[in-house]
Design an enzyme around this catalytic site. Structure first.
Site, mmCIF file in Angstrom:
data_model
loop_
_atom_site.group_PDB
_atom_site.id
_atom_site.type_symbol
_atom_site.label_atom_id
_atom_site.label_comp_id
_atom_site.label_asym_id
_atom_site.label_seq_id
_atom_site.Cartn_x
_atom_site.Cartn_y
_atom_site.Cartn_z
ATOM 1 N N GLU A 16 41.791 30.024 37.435
ATOM 2 C CA GLU A 16 41.531 31.037 38.459
ATOM 3 C C GLU A 16 42.405 32.215 38.082
ATOM 4 O OE1 GLU A 16 41.963 33.575 40.946
ATOM 5 O OE2 GLU A 16 43.090 32.192 42.229
ATOM 6 N N CYS A 61 44.764 38.136 44.072
ATOM 7 C CA CYS A 61 43.708 38.227 43.057
ATOM 8 C C CYS A 61 42.402 38.734 43.654
ATOM 9 C CB CYS A 61 43.506 36.876 42.382
ATOM 10 S SG CYS A 61 43.159 35.510 43.506
#
Length: 430
Positions: free
Chosen positions: A207, A241
């Site tokens: 990720e 993110c």
């Protein structure tokens, strides 16, 4: 490798030999107990987060409470790992899901409880054991999470925190005991870990970064989009993110929307992170603030225009900045990890979509429009693991979370995550 680390890997492997045989429902009961502990001590754990990486205490406590919510989701989840019967001409034909073993987690500092637990909980529920390499500024969080598992009654060795630096990751990942790795972090770190995993034929889940688009069309609720947009960029000091980083605005509403957005944006001013009223803390480390300041300067050198200046007020604090950027600016190929946003203007829906997709990343995007046909156009066209309509991005235990392109691969959260670190084993016979 230090003997202490070797011993922890051996302990994790020994624990796996018995943990994999523990019934699914019994694993769930222990996860539920851990969730109770997290919720009961959310303030204490939140203070650890705030002390380590400057997250405002209200957001830190909310992070811990969200972890408890996620764990309760898995504590009540359907067992999708029980043997699956397959119709065939054979007397018996089944698929069994076999846990892989000891899984290494390489986790970042920006959500020091959430990132760890959203990886670890489904991996452990699937029958694996976990060793954690946390960010160096978050060893306190890693140790606190280990104590939660111990207090909840998990057998020794199911979850262990390794206080090691990033240089030790390669050697640990190459160790024969480690059977897979999950990393949340930068593209550079992801590439390095994936390379080592690949060379050693080990499963990896990545990720990585994002540069999410926040697309505001001319029929959107502009007041709500402005308010949510500011939060989407500046929550956790922009160190997220899936934070909105590129605000793509329909040219027909630029003059009306931008002042609303600027007004909301300016409400975020740095303050004491331990004050529960503070909405914007400092960045996690001064060197990260240096990096953001450098990106800001380079963006301006390549033609970006200042809407709100990025003002550094201490070694790690900023008054948030906003810049107008045009296609072709190299900054669009990077991730801005801090309180700096970019505004772009699109002539129509097609150009907005093209601008949104014209980056290396593909984590999540948000589009604001009341028209269902326009919504569908962006839902089908946006190149990302998640598309949000009239809302900001936020991960939810019920839904799969992950990206495409340079934002990584694999799934966290949802029932799908339970199958990331298992091997489907086919059984066929007469």
């Amino acid at each position: 490798m230090e003997q202490s680390i070797e011993n922890k890997l051996i302990k994790a492997n020994h624990a796996f030999s018995t943990w994999k045989k523990v019934p699914f429902v019994e694993r769930q009961q222990l996860i539920a107990k851990a969730a109770e502990i997290l919720k009961a001590h959310a303030q204490k754990f939140g203070e650890i987060i705030t002390t380590e990486m400057n997250k405002p205490i209200s957001q830190a406590v909310a992070e811990v409470e969200k972890c408890a919510l996620m764990m309760n989701y898995y504590a009540k989840a359907d067992n999708i790992l029980q043997p699956e019967k397959i119709d065939s001409e054979y007397t018996f034909s089944e698929v069994h899901y076999i846990p892989k073993g000891v899984i290494l987690g390489v986790m970042p500092w920006n959500f020091p409880f959430w990132q760890v637990l959203r990886f670890a909980v489904p991996a452990i529920l699937s029958g694996n054991t976990v060793v954690l390499k946390h960010a160096s500024i978050c060893f306190g969080s890693g140790n606190a999470i280990e104590r939660v598992f111990e207090e909840a009654g998990f057998p020794e060795g199911i979850f262990q925190n390794l206080e090691v630096g990033h240089k030790e990751v390669k050697e640990i990942l190459e160790h024969e005991i480690i059977k897979g790795v999950s990393l949340t972090g930068s593209g550079k770190a992801g590439g390095e870990v994936a390379s080592v995993a690949g060379m050693n034929i080990k499963k990896s889940v990545l990720e990585l970064g994002g540069s999410d688009a926040f697309i505001v069309l001319d029929d959107a609720d502009l007041d709500e989009a402005a308010k949510v947009g500011a939060l989407a960029r500046l929550q956790n000091c922009g160190q997220t993110c899936v934070a909105a980083k590129r605000f793509i605005i329909d040219e027909k509403i630029e003059a009306e929307f931008l002042p609303k957005f600027i007004e909301e944006y300016k409400k975020y001013v740095p303050g004491d992170p331990l004050d529960k009223e503070t909405k914007l803390g400092g960045m996690a480390r001064p060197d990260l603030a240096d990096d953001l300041e450098d990106q800001f300067k380079r963006a301006l050198e390549n033609g970006a225009e200042i809407i709100i200046p990025l003002e550094r007020v201490s070694d790690n604090e900023f008054k948030p900045g906003l810049i107008r950027v045009k296609e072709g600016n190299p900054i669009l190929q990077e991730e801005l990890f801090g309180p700096l946003g970019m505004v772009m203007v699109a002539k129509n829906d097609e150009e907005a979509l093209q601008i949104a997709n014209d980056i290396p990343f593909g984590l999540s995007n948000s589009v604001w429009t009341k028209n269902m046909e326009r919504q569908q156009f962006f839902i089908e066209g946006l190149e990302s693991g998640t598309v949000n309509v009239n809302r900001m991005t936020s991960s939810d235990p019920r839904f799969p979370f992950g990206g495409t392109k340079a934002s990584g691969y694999g799934t966290e959260l949802s029932l799908i995550a339970l199958k990331e670190f298992v091997t489907p084993k086919t059984i066929v016979g007469n």
